[in-house]
Design an enzyme around this catalytic site. Structure first.
Site, mmCIF file in Angstrom:
data_model
loop_
_atom_site.group_PDB
_atom_site.id
_atom_site.type_symbol
_atom_site.label_atom_id
_atom_site.label_comp_id
_atom_site.label_asym_id
_atom_site.label_seq_id
_atom_site.Cartn_x
_atom_site.Cartn_y
_atom_site.Cartn_z
ATOM 1 N N GLU A 211 0.942 -1.274 -0.089
ATOM 2 C CA GLU A 211 0.130 -0.065 0.100
ATOM 3 C C GLU A 211 0.888 1.437 -0.080
ATOM 4 O OE1 GLU A 211 -2.954 -0.488 2.984
ATOM 5 O OE2 GLU A 211 -3.683 -1.994 2.154
ATOM 6 N N GLU A 325 -5.245 -11.496 -1.185
ATOM 7 C CA GLU A 325 -6.327 -11.467 0.081
ATOM 8 C C GLU A 325 -7.807 -11.084 -0.239
ATOM 9 O OE1 GLU A 325 -5.390 -7.550 2.471
ATOM 10 O OE2 GLU A 325 -2.899 -7.616 2.084
HETATM 11 C C1 XIL Z 1 -5.144 -6.551 8.301
HETATM 12 C C2 XIL Z 1 -6.435 -7.500 9.480
HETATM 13 O O1 XIL Z 1 -6.651 -8.593 8.335
HETATM 14 C C3 XIL Z 1 -7.166 -7.269 10.943
HETATM 15 O O2 XIL Z 1 -6.625 -8.264 11.359
HETATM 16 C C4 XIL Z 1 -6.093 -5.895 11.025
HETATM 17 O O3 XIL Z 1 -6.343 -5.349 11.989
HETATM 18 C C5 XIL Z 1 -6.140 -4.919 10.000
HETATM 19 O O4 XIL Z 1 -5.363 -5.554 9.160
HETATM 20 N N1 XIL Z 1 -4.815 -5.459 3.540
HETATM 21 C C6 XIL Z 1 -3.565 -5.579 4.385
HETATM 22 C C7 XIL Z 1 -3.786 -6.345 5.276
HETATM 23 O O5 XIL Z 1 -2.324 -5.387 2.859
HETATM 24 O O6 XIL Z 1 -2.623 -6.994 5.735
HETATM 25 C C8 XIL Z 1 -4.916 -6.179 5.664
HETATM 26 O O7 XIL Z 1 -5.520 -7.189 6.968
HETATM 27 C C9 XIL Z 1 -6.348 -5.708 5.441
HETATM 28 C C10 XIL Z 1 -6.323 -4.519 4.439
#
Ligand code: XIL
Length: 430
Positions: A211, A325
């Protein structure tokens, strides 16, 4: 690593910002109508065998009739037409839903090892978890997870060496008084080398930077502590910290696949182009292997042609495409009027099955076998998804469930799992 040992017989939108990284904000654009499909759900109550459900109009609610479930006679990872990882993000250590500590831990482990060939740590391999102080690395929790993967013949996708989100940037990196590039190199080198040494061949890829794009920032790059310390060397270049981090990772583990990972980078052309700019610049330096698309998506948004276009551009660069994801929320709250809590009925379950299938299908159709980095869902069961919190924090919408994943809370498989398998086995999406 796992091989496809099993003989498989198969039974068979919203124009909004795709969800974004924890703490990285949301977006909104009014939604178009959601997609629909007409075929009936292959479903059964989780507590009975596989009798098919007569799909009446729409009123079989989860609460009154139990979850809408299938009984798969396949192991998902073994249905891939080529040997790309099929992954799941998991909670570990003392997190809620930990695959080691949750009351259902061993049942969760069974589902995970049956259907997936790769793990991503949902949190515990982020920066502050592994490197809380400059001279302190804490690998115990990650070792438990990576060791579990190794024992079960699975690989791990490391997530993430560098990420702006404030809850997991180690405090010492803020206001760092010293050579920031040397410190960042040290961080990446130590973390990558630890797993290389302790678990050779298990951590097969890393999200090196997560990101870095922010379309609201002047040059489109997020003003993180990393950017502020190591900005672009010249106008039009990518921030130096990306180059430093990727070079360190490459030097520490030349055989591990290195990814740049981001969200909302398919339909959103500005964010896609920024992603591509990063990939291209790192590719010139020979330090990147692929682009990660987070794929926090909705039923009808982004469109399949958006996915195809984005994946194709990465393919054309000669890089890998990894869906890192995936979750498919059945509701998109990023409009002017967030929809009410939806009812998850058979029609919706079947629409979602079709959506998962189409996403998997467009991935296979667009990305050649040797460029497939993998297909990973962000969590195992619907109730464990991060999305309900994310939506509440970013829009105030208060959903009990948005049913974004492949398994019900009781660990029974959803029709969506069948959808992915249908795509992987070339059966078409219905
Ligand atoms: C999220 C987790 O799933 C949560 O448990 C935490 O509170 C915040 O982060 N993009 C990403 C992940 O790259 O690392 C994120 O994970 C979700 C969005």
């Amino acid at each position: 690593m796992k091989t496809n040992l099993h003989h498989i017989t198969l039974l068979g939108v919203v124009a909004a910002l795709t969800a974004c990284g924890g703490g990285s904000g949301g977006g909104d654009t009014p939604p178009p109508a959601s997609s629909s499909s007409s075929s009936s759900v292959v479903s059964s109550s989780s507590s009975s065998s596989s009798s098919s459900v007569e799909s009446s109009s729409s009123s079989s609610s989860v609460s009154s009739e139990g979850p809408i479930a299938i009984e798969p006679d396949f192991d998902l990872y073994a249905t891939t037409p080529t040997d790309f990882p099929v992954g799941v993000a998991v909670s570990a250590a003392n997190e809620n839903y930990s695959i080691f500590n949750h009351s259902d831990a061993s049942a969760r482990q069974d589902v995970i090892t049956r259907h997936f060939s790769q793990l991503t740590a949902g949190n515990i391999m982020k920066m502050s978890y592994l490197h809380p102080q400059e001279d302190t690395f804490t690998f115990g929790d990650a070792d438990q997870l990576v060791g579990f993967a190794e024992t079960n013949g699975m690989t791990v996708h490391g997530h993430a060496l560098v990420w702006h989100s404030s809850y997991q940037v180690p405090g010492f990196m803020n206001n760092y008084d010293g050579d920031f590039a040397a410190m960042l190199t040290d961080h990446v080198t130590n973390v990558v080398q630890h797993f290389e040494t302790e678990y050779p061949g298990v951590v097969t890829s890393w999200d090196v930077v997560n990101e870095a794009v922010d379309q609201g920032a002047g040059d489109g790059f997020r003003r993180s502590v990393f950017y502020n310390e190591l900005p672009p060397a010249t106008d039009g270049d990518i921030p130096e910290y990306l180059k430093v981090a990727f070079q360190a990772a490459r030097d520490a583990a030349p055989d591990v696949d290195l990814y740049y990972n981001d969200y909302d980078n398919t339909a959103n052309e500005t964010r896609l182009n920024k992603t591509l700019q990063i990939a291209e610049a790192l590719n010139e330096e020979g330090t990147i292997d692929g682009v990660g698309f987070q794929m926090h998506i909705y039923m009808g948004y982004p469109s399949l042609s958006h996915f195809e276009n984005a994946f194709q551009q990465v393919v054309d660069m000669g890089l890998k495409v990894k869906l890192t994801e995936i979750d498919v929320s059945v509701v998109n709250p990023y409009g002017s009027n967030p929809p009410a809590q939806p009812e998850y009925d058979e029609q919706l379950a079947n629409d979602q099955k079709q959506r998962f299938c189409q996403v998997a299908e467009v991935y296979l159709d667009t990305v050649p076998a040797e460029q497939r980095g993998g297909f990973t869902v962000w969590g195992l069961t619907d109730d464990e998804s991060w999305l309900m919190n994310q939506f509440a924090n970013s829009t105030g919408a208060d959903y009990d469930d948005v049913w974004p994943l492949l398994f019900n809370a009781d660990l029974s498989a959803k029709p969506a799992l069948q959808g992915v398998a249908d795509a992987f086995t070339g059966q078409g999406c219905n």
